[in-house]
Design an enzyme around this catalytic site. Structure first.
Site, mmCIF file in Angstrom:
data_model
loop_
_atom_site.group_PDB
_atom_site.id
_atom_site.type_symbol
_atom_site.label_atom_id
_atom_site.label_comp_id
_atom_site.label_asym_id
_atom_site.label_seq_id
_atom_site.Cartn_x
_atom_site.Cartn_y
_atom_site.Cartn_z
ATOM 1 N N PHE A 1 0.837 -1.036 0.284
ATOM 2 C CA PHE A 1 -0.396 -0.071 0.102
ATOM 3 C C PHE A 1 0.993 1.135 0.266
ATOM 4 O O PHE A 1 -0.368 2.322 -0.382
ATOM 5 C CB PHE A 1 -1.176 0.118 1.660
ATOM 6 C CG PHE A 1 -0.918 -0.471 2.665
ATOM 7 C CD1 PHE A 1 0.090 0.732 3.423
ATOM 8 C CD2 PHE A 1 -0.722 -1.242 3.258
ATOM 9 C CE1 PHE A 1 1.216 -0.022 4.129
ATOM 10 C CE2 PHE A 1 -0.839 -2.094 4.409
ATOM 11 C CZ PHE A 1 0.316 -0.600 4.987
ATOM 12 N N HIS B 1 -1.756 2.645 13.085
ATOM 13 C CA HIS B 1 -1.548 2.452 13.836
ATOM 14 C C HIS B 1 0.322 2.895 14.148
ATOM 15 O O HIS B 1 0.626 2.745 14.960
ATOM 16 C CB HIS B 1 -1.875 2.517 15.402
ATOM 17 C CG HIS B 1 -2.241 0.465 15.730
ATOM 18 N ND1 HIS B 1 -1.947 -0.011 16.361
ATOM 19 C CD2 HIS B 1 -1.521 -0.096 14.752
ATOM 20 C CE1 HIS B 1 -1.572 -1.182 16.594
ATOM 21 N NE2 HIS B 1 -1.088 -1.779 15.728
HETATM 22 C C1 LIG Z 1 -0.925 -5.017 12.370
HETATM 23 S S1 LIG Z 1 -0.791 -5.970 10.983
HETATM 24 C C2 LIG Z 1 -2.450 -6.171 11.571
HETATM 25 C C3 LIG Z 1 -3.549 -7.285 10.374
HETATM 26 C C4 LIG Z 1 -5.023 -7.610 11.204
HETATM 27 N N1 LIG Z 1 -5.264 -6.032 9.940
HETATM 28 C C5 LIG Z 1 -5.384 -7.306 12.450
HETATM 29 O O1 LIG Z 1 -6.015 -6.230 12.684
HETATM 30 O O2 LIG Z 1 -5.321 -8.459 13.294
HETATM 31 C C6 LIG Z 1 -0.187 -5.491 10.038
HETATM 32 C C7 LIG Z 1 -0.651 -5.714 8.309
HETATM 33 O O3 LIG Z 1 -0.219 -5.141 7.873
HETATM 34 C C8 LIG Z 1 0.829 -4.965 6.622
HETATM 35 N N2 LIG Z 1 1.306 -4.667 5.564
HETATM 36 C C9 LIG Z 1 2.426 -4.328 6.483
HETATM 37 N N3 LIG Z 1 2.760 -2.978 5.484
HETATM 38 C C10 LIG Z 1 2.184 -3.186 4.506
HETATM 39 C C11 LIG Z 1 2.469 -2.918 2.956
HETATM 40 N N4 LIG Z 1 3.390 -1.983 2.355
HETATM 41 N N5 LIG Z 1 1.649 -2.748 2.316
HETATM 42 C C12 LIG Z 1 0.649 -4.200 2.591
HETATM 43 N N6 LIG Z 1 0.302 -4.625 3.996
HETATM 44 C C13 LIG Z 1 1.229 -4.247 4.710
HETATM 45 C C14 LIG Z 1 1.754 -6.271 7.670
HETATM 46 O O4 LIG Z 1 1.563 -7.486 6.666
HETATM 47 C C15 LIG Z 1 -0.290 -6.885 8.559
HETATM 48 O O5 LIG Z 1 -0.343 -8.206 8.044
#
Ligand SMILES: C[S@@+](CC[C@H](N)C(=O)[O-])C[C@H]1O[C@@H](n2cnc3c(N)ncnc32)[C@H](O)[C@@H]1O
Length: 336
Positions: free
Chosen positions: A227, A245
């Site tokens: 993203f 966050h």
């Molecule tokens: C803290 S986790 C939250 C997971 C889930 N949505 C939840 O609430 O349980 C953040 C998620 O964002 C994803 N993420 C981090 N950087 C990203 C990026 N540049 N593009 C897409 N997803 C990303 C991570 O792989 C992870 O699955």
């Protein structure tokens, strides 16, 4: 009155005793063992490889903490620990406690340093500012983290799947989907819905395994991507759980903008996590989560419902509202 205050101070100050007792019990799979059948002290001690000096106090402390029951000299899980902490059940939420035990517990001992320096205290202490690069460099750590996310989010995911007016929409995209529990729960509770889980490519196989285990491969697909670098897949509803966050204000606003662009007119954007109350004085879990972001990320922070509504309105959303989900979690909804 003084006594009450003293009790509260000591309970919080020494709260790590109880916390580490539960975390070690999860690490040693006490609840998984007892889910097979109740056991007496000697058998349980032998099976888990505990020293005779520690075993009785450890199991009885778990009884006093209401994680185990003891009847006629045998230890049993409580209904709650049997459901949520038996590793062999799909309802297992111990992933987050495994991660807390292995990573967060030692990192939080550096909280004072983080408070003084503003610097993260986890694996990224020396190196890349992107926490996910380090977290995902090792397959075992990646899987542990994604399962931990399911553990921490499952209750809220169920609430979103039931509370949100899904009958008005047909497609949903879960951005930063991890294992995919949110989009899975939405699809299970709403058979007309089709969905996409969007996340970094490394997450794909673990997401697909989870979706297949839930029998939803026909209705839910994985789209790999970042993203940071590309527009989000389009859908009637865009969801982001525990994503905003992780990042600084500029990236938060960019992600809200990308969500707006991916929605049709009338589409809905759901942001959820432990949204802090607007007065920043009641949701202790949300505020502590923000300190956890201090430990875990280079500039992430948690925020209030009013903050999030303002970012949404700034991006063009015409209607915004905050709805409580479960415990410390709420969702902020923006309608385009
Ligand atoms: C803290 S986790 C939250 C997971 C889930 N949505 C939840 O609430 O349980 C953040 C998620 O964002 C994803 N993420 C981090 N950087 C990203 C990026 N540049 N593009 C897409 N997803 C990303 C991570 O792989 C992870 O699955």
């Amino acid at each position: 009155m003084d006594e009450l205050r003293q009790d509260h101070i000591l309970q919080v100050g020494l709260g790590f005793w109880a916390s580490k007792t539960l975390l070690s019990a999860v690490e040693m799979e006490v609840f998984t063992e007892l889910a097979k059948h109740p056991e007496d002290l000697e058998t349980l001690q032998g099976r888990l490889g505990l020293h005779p000096r520690s075993a009785r106090d450890f199991f009885d402390a778990l009884v006093a903490l209401k994680f185990l029951e003891r009847r006629d000299g045998r230890y049993y899980n409580t209904p709650g620990t049997d459901f949520f902490l038996d590793k062999r059940k799909p309802s297992y939420i111990g992933g987050v406690l495994e991660m807390a035990n292995r990573r967060l517990y030692p990192f939080w001992s550096h909280l004072t340093t983080a408070l003084r320096t503003g610097l993260p205290q986890n694996e990224i202490r020396e190196g890349t500012p992107n926490p996910f690069e380090v977290l995902y460099a090792e397959p075992a750590r990646l899987k542990e983290f994604l399962r931990a996310m399911t553990g921490v989010s499952h209750g809220a995911n169920l609430a979103i799947a039931r509370k949100f007016p899904w009958s008005r929409y047909r497609t949903a995209v879960d951005v930063g989907t991890a294992q995919g529990d949110l989009i899975t729960q939405v699809a299970l509770a709403n058979p007309h819905m089709e969905g996409i889980g969007f996340d970094l490519p490394e997450v794909g196989p673990i997401f697909e395994e989870f979706v297949e285990m839930n029998g939803l491969s026909g209705r839910i697909k994985f789209v790999p991507g970042s993203f940071m670098q590309q527009p989000l897949p389009k859908g009637d509803v865009i969801m982001m759980g525990h994503v905003l966050h992780d990042w600084n204000l500029e990236i938060k606003r960019m992600l809200v903008r990308r969500a707006y662009e991916a929605l049709p007119q009338g589409g809905a954007y759901i942001v959820y996590e432990s949204i802090i109350d607007d007065d920043r004085s009641a949701n202790a879990f949300g505020l502590l989560m923000s300190l956890n972001m201090l430990i875990e990320t280079s500039d992430g922070f948690d925020y209030t419902g009013a903050d999030c509504c303002a970012w949404m309105q700034g991006a063009g959303f015409r209607e915004t509202r905050v709805e409580h989900l479960v415990g410390p979690d709420s969702m902020v909804i923006g309608i385009k």
